[in-house]
Motif scaffolding. Structure first.
Motif, short mmCIF file in Angstrom:
data_model
loop_
_atom_site.label_atom_id
_atom_site.label_comp_id
_atom_site.label_asym_id
_atom_site.label_seq_id
_atom_site.Cartn_x
_atom_site.Cartn_y
_atom_site.Cartn_z
N PHE A 114 0.86 -1.19 0.00
CA PHE A 114 0.00 0.00 0.00
C PHE A 114 0.90 1.24 0.00
O PHE A 114 1.68 1.46 0.92
N PHE A 135 -11.03 5.86 1.91
CA PHE A 135 -10.67 4.48 1.53
C PHE A 135 -12.00 3.78 1.28
O PHE A 135 -12.84 3.72 2.18
N LYS A 141 -9.44 -2.01 3.85
CA LYS A 141 -9.51 -0.56 4.12
C LYS A 141 -9.47 -0.25 5.62
O LYS A 141 -8.71 0.62 6.05
N VAL A 177 -9.32 6.33 -2.47
CA VAL A 177 -8.46 5.16 -2.68
C VAL A 177 -9.39 3.97 -2.77
O VAL A 177 -10.11 3.67 -1.82
N MET A 187 -9.92 0.01 -2.97
CA MET A 187 -9.16 -1.21 -2.64
C MET A 187 -9.98 -2.46 -2.94
O MET A 187 -11.20 -2.44 -2.89
N VAL A 204 -4.44 -1.73 -3.57
CA VAL A 204 -5.01 -0.48 -4.07
C VAL A 204 -5.27 -0.64 -5.57
O VAL A 204 -4.39 -1.02 -6.33
N VAL A 248 -6.13 5.39 -7.23
CA VAL A 248 -6.23 6.56 -6.34
C VAL A 248 -6.51 7.77 -7.22
O VAL A 248 -5.83 7.96 -8.23
#
Lengths: 285, 364
Positions: free
Chosen positions: B24, B36, B44, B207, B209, B214, B217
């Motif tokens: 990450f 997140f 997250k 972000v 996930m 990830v 972003v």
């Protein structure tokens, strides 16, 4: 449906009647004891075969004589105060020590945690009487016989109370601990200012159990204490009733006095006692 | 320099062969609002808890304001946190809950009083100040949790799904309040949510996930308009983007059910290098039914029968089967179609997204 509900009503009525009869059966010696604790020995004997055995005498100048004699001419009041003092110390220490152990078993990860819990649970099935010799030998060896510390020390740790605390603490949210950490609360402060106040019910239960345990205990104090200054109420009662100058009425007055705190505790804290016992079985995980 | 840096952060729980979070990397600027977002179990919350210090970091480095934080205790990281379950102290009143941290930090009494007053005032908790948490509603509890976080003047706010226990209406108003609070306090905020609408409406950057990794972003509209893979494209946006298995040959797109569409030459050229079997994605609002668009992209005009409609009030969702997949189109409230109607539509060509069938990464 109507027949069923009528049957149910009859069954309930019968059940209530049986329970009332049973409670009368259990109440009978208590009522007899209290009624006769106000009477001189002659009247106790005279009333023995009549219904007046269950009724107190008329309120007159000598009504409380037996109680006055027990509280002023013997050391019974002192024994009761001693017992209250021991109970208070053991309640505080018991909550701290057993509570911390219960908290560790519920919330802190350490090697063999589950095995420790199992050992503590196994200790719950060992009767106090079987290990009392070991306690006695230990206390004698360290020179604490006839000493308050020697009496208190082996009574602090109680596997049942540890288990009780563990069962309640396990349901506390971890989020609260994390929030407290961010609020600059140390683990020890967290235990005293968060965990215990959040678990008031189990604290009350443990306090009640500890008090009743200390108040009713006969064997351990009779082994540790020889000095009459340190005796507990139960031992004191034994000594008073064994004295040939003590009348039957005085004996009954002493027994009534020793019973009152127990009755009060049960009446006020019955909810906590039930909750405490229930929580040991139903709040897993 | 960025304010919070997560460098090659990994998390693996003992006895598990798979990482909960893998490599990450993120740089967060001061005063930024980062969300997140991802499905349950995507890592997250674990990442947030590593930032807070409640989870050990297995590998990598966490820096806050230029200082390595991996070994620093949570209380010394300069963070405040709002928890999903509020985590209020049940035996304390609202006022005491808010003041508790300040008391432990040995802040002078008059300053504590001033700060608590300010928080109670800003969060509208005046009439509840002497109540205990059990006597508060979910929204009021969440406000108390916010109050507890804001009075400590910490540099970083962490929020772990703070609105997930609230009802839909309250969530919208609390969303607005948190955004306002963030702007007025100017704190750096990391907000964890599984709700993409919350992320889109509140965050400066999101972000996304999945499985501890990830995916992308970026700013909300960047993710919406230019998703880097099929997962991001599908996760962001409601209703979800429509996906079709297609074969691209030259400028012709052939769908699984044999339907064909002609692509503009510019798009066809972009796809020429990786032509063949692809995934085509198109958002509901980029499927057009109006005459202007039907005229513009006439050569790709398609037909379908409406199978279901959802009247949303401000817009309508139309469901029909096309290209071997259930398709949802978002149309204006004036576009009235009924179940069973035969309709003509087009896909706006430059709004189509093409993804590699194997890697699911975007093409072009």
């Amino acid at each position: 449906m109507r027949v069923l509900s009528r049957r149910k009503r009859i069954a309930n009525g019968v059940l209530v009647a049986v329970m009332l009869l049973l409670s009368l059966l259990f109440l009978f010696p208590v009522v007899w004891m209290i009624a006769n604790s106000f009477k001189p020995d002659g009247q106790i004997t005279a009333d023995m075969n009549s219904l007046s055995a269950f009724l107190p005498p008329a309120l007159n100048g000598g009504f409380f004589d037996n109680y006055v004699t027990i509280l002023t001419n013997t050391s019974f009041l002192k024994y009761m105060l001693n017992t209250l003092f021991y109970a208070a110390i053991l309640i505080v220490l018991g909550i701290v020590v057993n509570g911390l152990a219960g908290y560790a078993l519920a919330k802190i990860r350490f090697p063999f945690r589950e095995r420790w819990l199992l050992i503590i649970m196994l200790l719950m099935i060992v009767p106090m009487e079987t290990i009392i010799t070991i306690h006695f030998l230990f206390v004698a060896k360290v020179g604490l016989l006839n000493n308050v510390i020697g009496y208190i020390l082996p009574m602090i740790v109680n596997p049942f109370n540890i288990f009780l605390f563990r069962q309640v603490f396990i349901s506390l949210l971890d989020d609260v601990y994390e929030a407290a950490q961010l609020d600059h609360c140390s683990p020890v402060k967290y235990f005293f200012t968060m965990v215990l106040p959040m678990s008031r019910s189990v604290v009350a239960t443990v306090s009640v159990f500890t008090f009743l345990n200390v108040w009713n205990d006969y064997l351990w104090p009779s082994l540790v204490f020889t000095s009459s200054d340190l005796l507990t109420a139960q031992i004191g009662l034994g000594a008073i009733t064994a004295n040939e100058n003590t009348t039957m009425g005085q004996t009954l007055a002493a027994i009534t006095l020793i019973t009152i705190p127990v009755i009060i505790i049960y009446s006020f804290f019955s909810k906590q006692i039930v909750e405490g016992v229930v929580s040991t079985g139903s709040k897993e995980g | 320099m960025s304010f919070i840096e997560l460098k090659h952060i990994n998390k693996r729980y003992p006895g598990v062969d798979k990482n909960a979070v893998t490599d990450f990397n993120l740089e967060i600027n001061e005063k930024e609002f980062i969300a997140f977002v991802g499905p349950s179990g995507c890592g997250k919350s674990t990442t947030l808890r590593m930032i807070a210090g409640f989870e050990d970091i297995t590998g990598g480095e966490l820096m806050i304001d230029g200082v390595r934080m991996n070994e620093v205790a949570p209380r010394d990281r300069g963070i405040s946190m709002v928890f999903q379950n509020y985590a209020l102290y049940p035996h304390m009143t609202v006022e005491k809950n808010i003041a508790y941290g300040l008391q432990n930090m040995k802040v002078p009494k008059d300053e504590i009083k001033k700060k608590v007053e300010w928080a109670i005032d800003i969060l509208g908790l005046q009439e509840y100040r002497y109540r205990k948490p059990k006597n508060l509603s979910g929204g009021q509890r969440q406000r108390v949790a916010l109050g507890r976080a804001i009075v400590k003047d910490q540099k970083v706010f962490l929020m772990d799904e703070p609105l997930s226990n609230l009802d839909a209406k309250l969530r919208v108003s609390m969303r607005n309040e948190i955004s306002k609070l963030h702007r007025s306090l100017g704190s750096t905020t990391i907000y964890v949510t599984h709700d993409q609408v919350e992320a889109m409406t509140m965050a400066d950057r999101i972000v996304i996930m999945k499985d501890g990794v990830v995916q992308q972003v970026g700013a909300p509209m960047e993710l919406y308009e230019h998703p880097q893979n099929k997962f991001v494209a599908g996760f962001i946006g409601s209703p979800q983007m429509n996906f079709y298995d297609v074969t691209v040959s030259g400028s012709t797109v052939t769908f699984a059910d044999g339907s064909r569409m002609t692509l503009p030459q510019v798009i066809a050229d972009k796809l020429s290098a990786c032509g063949g079997e692809l995934i085509l994605g198109i958002r509901g609002e980029d499927i057009k039914f109006d005459s202007q668009n039907l005229g513009l992209y006439g050569e790709s005009k398609q037909q379908a029968v409406i199978e279901n409609t959802e009247i949303m009030g401000n817009e309508n969702n139309l469901y029909f089967t096309f290209g071997g997949a259930l398709t949802v189109a978002r149309v204006s409230k004036y576009e009235v179609s009924r179940i069973g109607d035969s309709v003509e539509f087009v896909f706006v060509p430059h709004k189509m997204h093409f993804f590699d069938k194997e890697t699911e990464r975007v093409i072009g």
